[in-house]
Design a protein around this motif. Structure first.
Motif, PDB file in Angstrom:
ATOM      1  N   THR A  39      -9.987   1.483  -1.776  1.00 47.55           N
ATOM      2  CA  THR A  39     -11.033   0.614  -1.434  1.00 47.55           C
ATOM      3  C   THR A  39     -10.545  -0.690  -0.793  1.00 47.55           C
ATOM      4  O   THR A  39      -9.622  -1.158  -1.513  1.00 47.55           O
ATOM      5  CB  THR A  39     -12.298   0.451  -2.280  1.00 47.55           C
ATOM      6  N   VAL A  40     -11.329  -1.496   0.014  1.00 45.46           N
ATOM      7  CA  VAL A  40     -10.808  -2.627   0.658  1.00 45.46           C
ATOM      8  C   VAL A  40     -11.912  -3.128   0.841  1.00 45.46           C
ATOM      9  O   VAL A  40     -13.082  -2.915   1.356  1.00 45.46           O
ATOM     10  CB  VAL A  40      -9.950  -2.439   1.840  1.00 45.46           C
ATOM     11  N   PHE A  41     -11.647  -4.703   0.606  1.00 46.86           N
ATOM     12  CA  PHE A  41     -12.755  -5.814   0.754  1.00 46.86           C
ATOM     13  C   PHE A  41     -13.321  -5.712   2.506  1.00 46.86           C
ATOM     14  O   PHE A  41     -12.520  -5.984   3.297  1.00 46.86           O
ATOM     15  CB  PHE A  41     -12.423  -7.346   0.390  1.00 46.86           C
ATOM     16  N   GLY A  42     -14.516  -5.539   2.603  1.00 50.34           N
ATOM     17  CA  GLY A  42     -14.971  -5.519   3.865  1.00 50.34           C
ATOM     18  C   GLY A  42     -15.515  -6.756   4.437  1.00 50.34           C
ATOM     19  O   GLY A  42     -15.626  -6.847   5.790  1.00 50.34           O
ATOM     20  N   GLY A  43     -15.388  -7.966   3.837  1.00 51.82           N
ATOM     21  CA  GLY A  43     -15.710  -9.361   4.180  1.00 51.82           C
ATOM     22  C   GLY A  43     -17.340  -9.734   3.994  1.00 51.82           C
ATOM     23  O   GLY A  43     -17.796  -8.833   4.017  1.00 51.82           O
ATOM     24  N   LEU A  60     -12.867  -9.687   6.770  1.00 48.70           N
ATOM     25  CA  LEU A  60     -12.079  -8.383   6.462  1.00 48.70           C
ATOM     26  C   LEU A  60     -10.807  -8.452   6.004  1.00 48.70           C
ATOM     27  O   LEU A  60      -9.883  -9.284   6.570  1.00 48.70           O
ATOM     28  CB  LEU A  60     -12.372  -7.511   7.406  1.00 48.70           C
ATOM     29  N   ASP A  61     -10.218  -7.872   4.815  1.00 48.24           N
ATOM     30  CA  ASP A  61      -9.003  -7.843   4.406  1.00 48.24           C
ATOM     31  C   ASP A  61      -8.213  -6.760   5.223  1.00 48.24           C
ATOM     32  O   ASP A  61      -7.857  -5.838   4.910  1.00 48.24           O
ATOM     33  CB  ASP A  61      -8.860  -7.271   2.808  1.00 48.24           C
ATOM     34  N   GLU A  83      -4.263  -2.096   6.864  1.00 45.75           N
ATOM     35  CA  GLU A  83      -3.283  -1.863   7.346  1.00 45.75           C
ATOM     36  C   GLU A  83      -2.213  -1.072   6.612  1.00 45.75           C
ATOM     37  O   GLU A  83      -1.812   0.073   7.157  1.00 45.75           O
ATOM     38  CB  GLU A  83      -2.687  -2.845   8.267  1.00 45.75           C
ATOM     39  N   VAL A  84      -2.088  -1.437   5.480  1.00 45.13           N
ATOM     40  CA  VAL A  84      -1.250  -0.823   4.569  1.00 45.13           C
ATOM     41  C   VAL A  84      -1.713   0.705   4.258  1.00 45.13           C
ATOM     42  O   VAL A  84      -0.717   1.486   4.295  1.00 45.13           O
ATOM     43  CB  VAL A  84      -1.160  -1.516   3.256  1.00 45.13           C
ATOM     44  N   TRP A  85      -2.711   0.883   3.939  1.00 49.29           N
ATOM     45  CA  TRP A  85      -3.412   2.211   3.721  1.00 49.29           C
ATOM     46  C   TRP A  85      -3.492   3.007   5.122  1.00 49.29           C
ATOM     47  O   TRP A  85      -3.274   4.260   4.981  1.00 49.29           O
ATOM     48  CB  TRP A  85      -4.854   2.088   3.220  1.00 49.29           C
ATOM     49  N   GLN A  86      -3.765   2.573   6.189  1.00 56.12           N
ATOM     50  CA  GLN A  86      -3.975   3.176   7.314  1.00 56.12           C
ATOM     51  C   GLN A  86      -2.424   3.574   7.729  1.00 56.12           C
ATOM     52  O   GLN A  86      -2.081   5.004   8.198  1.00 56.12           O
ATOM     53  CB  GLN A  86      -4.262   2.522   8.285  1.00 56.12           C
ATOM     54  N   PRO A 118     -10.314 -11.193  -2.984  1.00 58.16           N
ATOM     55  CA  PRO A 118     -10.578  -9.953  -2.498  1.00 58.16           C
ATOM     56  C   PRO A 118      -9.570  -8.981  -3.299  1.00 58.16           C
ATOM     57  O   PRO A 118      -8.350  -9.337  -3.381  1.00 58.16           O
ATOM     58  CB  PRO A 118     -10.197  -9.838  -0.928  1.00 58.16           C
ATOM     59  N   ASP A 119      -9.845  -7.579  -3.504  1.00 57.45           N
ATOM     60  CA  ASP A 119      -8.989  -6.708  -4.151  1.00 57.45           C
ATOM     61  C   ASP A 119      -9.264  -5.573  -3.358  1.00 57.45           C
ATOM     62  O   ASP A 119      -9.834  -5.192  -2.642  1.00 57.45           O
ATOM     63  CB  ASP A 119      -9.380  -6.620  -5.620  1.00 57.45           C
ATOM     64  N   SER A 120      -8.119  -4.727  -3.655  1.00 63.63           N
ATOM     65  CA  SER A 120      -7.832  -3.380  -3.200  1.00 63.63           C
ATOM     66  C   SER A 120      -7.588  -2.428  -4.379  1.00 63.63           C
ATOM     67  O   SER A 120      -6.842  -2.554  -4.959  1.00 63.63           O
ATOM     68  CB  SER A 120      -6.696  -3.178  -2.113  1.00 63.63           C
ATOM     69  N   GLU A 121      -8.387  -1.283  -4.317  1.00 66.86           N
ATOM     70  CA  GLU A 121      -8.105  -0.510  -5.615  1.00 66.86           C
ATOM     71  C   GLU A 121      -7.670   1.163  -5.366  1.00 66.86           C
ATOM     72  O   GLU A 121      -8.046   1.242  -4.180  1.00 66.86           O
ATOM     73  CB  GLU A 121      -9.435  -0.323  -6.272  1.00 66.86           C
TER      74      GLU A 121
END
Length: 388
Positions: free
Chosen positions: A122-126, A132-133, A138-141, A166-169
């Motif tokens: 999950t990524v912060f959508g803004g 938007l993060d 891009e790392v996950w994509q 923001p965080d990414s989980e």
């Protein structure tokens, strides 16, 4: 992998990448800190996240024991514990989120052997203050990991003011069959690791200003990760609870949810006592008292003759050794048994008071205040006694 293997693999991985291990503190924050207990690995590091140089450098790793009362009502489910250990890493103004996420992905898939196809991010959508993060997205994509964008679920702060970002989980699929849906829509996706891009400070009016440095703060629950790596469906089935599941059911036959709560609260109380806290009516002592009373209430529901004095020494020793504490077994047992006797006396007094004609009907706020202030009967206890 048992929990010690998990700790060693985690710490060595980041030490090889220039991180220095800090000593995990007790559950007690330093003097003057308004928080009763350490709630996360980052808590003792707050001054360094805000710019003070850390004596060990700007890349850190540690294992920190934590206590959270905010999850108390959820203890007994598959994933929540009152006292737990948090694996953590920090970049204090050094590398940023993409490198942290890349290392995390590599450790989970190569170091711990997790199938990449069972991961979701999950990524912060803004929102109207922070966009938007895209760097995390891009790392996950690039790695082919599916991503869900959220706003509130992917913004981390530690209160109304202070460091935030923001965080990414990372989430791991625990259901049968191939993964489905997304983390916010299916609870078979279990959160494993949170990477916070801590770049802002929230002010009292809710506005954000940049921190002096751009940090990364990550947190990974040890017991939760160990249970997933061991193929267990519950944190209470990982190896740190093996002696509890072996010794408690023959002593006290309990349904599964009650067994989890009793084991969690007893283990947590032992750790809190081992860190120097004693039962009291306020502050840390009241948290300990509440833990003991909650477990005793559950324990006595079917059999009032049960007593914590029956617990075998092995459970005290296992808990003390796992958390590397020095408080003697006899002292921990003495504190628990004294609190049990005190609670028994309070219950008896409470039953006598509530048997009076005044309290036989519905109770209003004035009654609850009177019972607490005059007779020392907390609301929760009054409600429980009236339900018996």
């Amino acid at each position: 992998m048992n929990t010690e293997d998990v700790i060693r693999t985690f710490v060595e991985y980041f030490e090889e990448r220039g991180h220095r291990r800090t000593t995990g503190s007790t559950l007690l924050p330093p003097p003057g800190d308004p928080v009763l207990f350490t709630t996360s690995g980052m808590h003792p590091l707050t001054p360094y996240l805000e710019g003070r140089p850390h004596p060990l450098g700007n890349r850190l790793v540690n294992v920190q024991r934590c206590l959270r009362t905010t999850d108390l009502e959820e203890v007994g489910d598959l994933t929540h514990l009152t006292v737990f250990e948090m694996l953590g890493t920090w970049s204090l103004g050094d590398y940023e989120g993409p490198r942290s996420l890349s290392w995390g992905y590599e450790l989970l898939t190569e170091g711990f052997g997790i199938d990449p196809g069972l991961l979701h991010a999950t990524v912060f959508g803004g929102d109207d203050q922070v966009g938007l993060d895209t760097a995390s997205l891009e790392v996950w994509q690039e790695r082919g990991v599916p991503v869900e964008l959220t706003v509130e679920d992917n913004w981390w702060d530690n209160g109304p003011t202070g460091p935030c970002g923001p965080d990414s989980e990372f989430f791991l699929w625990t259901g049968e069959g191939p993964p489905r849906s997304t983390p916010t829509r299916d609870d078979r996706w279990v959160e494993v690791w949170n990477h916070v891009m801590m770049r802002h400070r929230k002010l009292p009016d809710g506005s954000l200003v940049p921190l002096p440095q751009r940090n990364v703060d990550t947190g990974l629950g040890l017991e939760r990760l160990a249970s997933l790596l061991q193929g267990r469906t519950s944190v209470f089935e990982c190896d740190v609870f093996t002696p509890w599941r072996r010794l408690v059911p023959p002593l006290w036959p309990l349904d599964e949810a009650t067994l989890r709560l009793v084991c969690d609260h007893l283990r947590s109380a032992m750790v809190v006592i081992g860190d120097g806290v004693r039962p009291a009516n306020t502050g840390r002592g009241y948290v300990l008292r509440r833990l003991v009373r909650r477990l005793l209430t559950a324990l006595w529901r079917d059999d009032p003759s049960r007593t914590v004095g029956d617990l075998p020494d092995e459970l005290f020793l296992h808990t003390r050794d796992h958390f590397r504490q020095e408080t003697g077994l006899d002292e921990v047992r003495r504190v628990l048994c004294e609190e049990e006797r005190r609670f028994l006396g309070l219950l008896e007094r409470g039953r006598q008071v509530l048997a009076r004609p005044r309290f036989r009907g519905p109770l209003d706020e004035e009654d609850f205040h009177y019972l607490h202030d005059t007779h020392g009967l907390p609301r929760e206890l009054v409600v429980n006694l009236r339900q018996q």
